[in-house]
Each structure stands twice: as C-alpha cells, then as structure tokens.
Scaffold this active site. Structure first.
Site, mmCIF file in Angstrom:
data_model
loop_
_atom_site.group_PDB
_atom_site.id
_atom_site.type_symbol
_atom_site.label_atom_id
_atom_site.label_comp_id
_atom_site.label_asym_id
_atom_site.label_seq_id
_atom_site.Cartn_x
_atom_site.Cartn_y
_atom_site.Cartn_z
ATOM 1 N N CYS A 104 4.269 -5.604 -5.621
ATOM 2 C CA CYS A 104 5.023 -4.503 -5.349
ATOM 3 C C CYS A 104 3.640 -3.838 -5.651
ATOM 4 O O CYS A 104 4.906 -2.078 -5.307
ATOM 5 C CB CYS A 104 5.744 -5.204 -5.751
ATOM 6 S SG CYS A 104 7.064 -6.193 -5.620
ATOM 7 N N VAL A 105 2.836 -3.417 -6.305
ATOM 8 C CA VAL A 105 1.858 -2.326 -6.589
ATOM 9 C C VAL A 105 1.395 -2.568 -5.748
ATOM 10 O O VAL A 105 -0.183 -1.525 -6.820
ATOM 11 C CB VAL A 105 2.047 -1.561 -8.068
ATOM 12 C CG1 VAL A 105 3.511 -1.252 -7.797
ATOM 13 C CG2 VAL A 105 2.527 -2.681 -9.113
#
Lengths: 103, 166
Positions: free
Chosen positions: A102-103
């Site tokens: 997610c990053v």
C-alpha cells in the site's frame, strides 16, 4: 488467465494483463506492454525495470520508497517515467506481479 | 456507467487529529491515491496540523489511554492505568514507528514528500492556524496554502470526486 502475443512472444498473463511467468519477459514484451499503457520506453525506464525485476527475484516487497532510494531515480522522477501508476505500471511493464503493497 | 467512466478521479482528504494512526491513515490514503493516478488534496485542521508543523511532524504519538484496542505485545490487554504512567506513551509510540519503518512506511515528513512528488497537494486550515497561533513559517515548507473551509470546498468539485474525513 490466458495467453497473449506481446512483441512477437507468446506470454502467459492474468486477467489484468500482468505476466504470470516473469521468465517469459524480454525487451520487446516490455515495449509492447508500455505501448498499450501509452509509455515510450527509454534507457532510464529499462534501468528501473531491471531493478524491479532483480528485487522481485530476491523476493523483496517493492514500494515506491524503495525505488526512490535505489539511486536510479527519485520518486518524482519515477512518477515522470510512469505517469499515473509509478509502481503499478512499472511492475506490469517489468513482467512481475502487481505490487501487493500500500506504499 | 462503464468502469472507465465511474473510476475515481479525485479524493479530498481531511485530517483533524494529530495521533499516529489518524495521521498515517490520511497519508497512506493520499499516497495510495496518487500512486493510482488519482488526484489528492489533503486538508489538515485542528490537531491534525501537528502533522504538517515542522516542530511536531516527526514526533507524533499514539494515545495509550482510552484506547480499548491497545494491547501488549503478545495480545494481553493493556491496562489504561499503565498507559498513564509517564514515558509509556512515548515508548509505545516509538515501538509503533519502528514497526512501520520495518514495513517501509516512512516518517511523516518523508511521506508528505512522497505525496507531493506524485502531484498530491497539502493544505492547512486557516481557522485552526489562528486558534493555535501558528504562522505559515511554522508549517512544513511544501504546504501549498493556508485555506478557509470555503476555499477547500472550492477545490473539491468535479465528477468522480470524494471527500474523506479520516
């Protein structure tokens, strides 16, 4: 799951068009995927792609932060190379799975 | 509507709290948006201003009192009274930050840089700035502007736009 011809090579892809076997990748395949996305690949692109493929082989989870610290390109540069999907598009063109971070 | 037409184009995210979890929820969502090619505008207000204040941005804490989801390593309950002992909150916050670092989640200033590198925009709330007696000089350098709520709403128009309050 299915087969697809990309840059004169038959490759296995999933529903979203990501290669399911990274070893089927070559530069022509990369150019063909990039063309579909609307990106013209330069040497700088290939440097990023090789880095991603290497990290993938080593089993690392990729993030844009990691690419930004690779010394190849900073995060701003990565966005310029792969507009609208710095990690998603670069992974797709590099023939590795869709990033699961997610990053 | 086709999948293409209904795809999200812009998110406007509001962060009003200054603890680690609320600030990071905001940052992860904003960064996730720009990574997907979605325009992101982030508005920090009230205690959320800590996240874009130079002095505070990398010293955020999580609250160890009044948080029923707080547990000891291993899953045992974390007594509220323990959380009230001086130093415990700082220790727990440091532990949380080190666990995030291990997952490649950056400190607040670096995370904000990642968002702006992707074209995301960071704004501060004028009313809250006045309340906390802050000036533009106190804020992180890449804050685009200090806005009234009306200014912010003015940026939140357009098709396929969502406002998210974290």
């Amino acid at each position: 799951m299915g087969q697809m011809e990309l840059g004169n090579t038959m490759v296995d892809v999933n529903d979203e068009g990501y290669l399911t076997d990274a070893s089927q990748w070559n530069k022509d395949v990369a150019n063909a995927i990039a063309k579909e996305i609307g990106i013209e690949l330069t040497d700088k692109h290939f440097e990023v792609l090789e880095y991603l493929r290497q990290k993938h082989t080593e089993g690392e989870v990729l993030t844009i932060r990691k690419v930004g610290k690779s010394g190849i390109v900073d995060i701003k540069g990565l966005y310029k190379l792969f507009p609208g999907g710095p990690l998603k598009y670069s992974s797709k063109i590099a023939g590795i799975p869709k990033p699961a971070s997610c990053v | 509507m086709s999948k293409e037409e209904s795809a999200l184009k812009k998110v406007c995210i509001i962060c009003a709290k200054g603890n680690i979890e609320d600030v990071y929820a905001t940052l992860v969502m904003a960064n996730g948006a720009v990574m997907e090619g979605i325009e992101a505008k982030v508005f920090f207000t009230f205690f959320g201003l800590d996240a874009i204040t130079k002095k505070q941005m990398n010293r955020l804490h999580t609250s160890t009192v009044g948080n029923p989801a707080m547990r000891m390593p291993g899953g045992l309950p974390f007594p509220t009274l323990l959380g009230a002992i001086p130093g415990v909150e700082a220790g727990v916050s440091a532990m949380m930050k080190s666990q995030m670092e291990a997952l490649d989640i950056p400190p607040v200033d670096e995370f904000l840089e990642m968002i702006t590198a992707g074209g995301g925009e960071i704004y501060a709330c004028k009313l809250a700035m006045d309340m906390f007696k802050l000036t533009k000089e106190d804020l992180w350098d890449e804050v685009s502007a200090v806005l009234t709520v009306g200014d912010f709403y003015g940026m939140c128009g357009g098709d396929n736009t969502q406002i998210i309050f974290t």
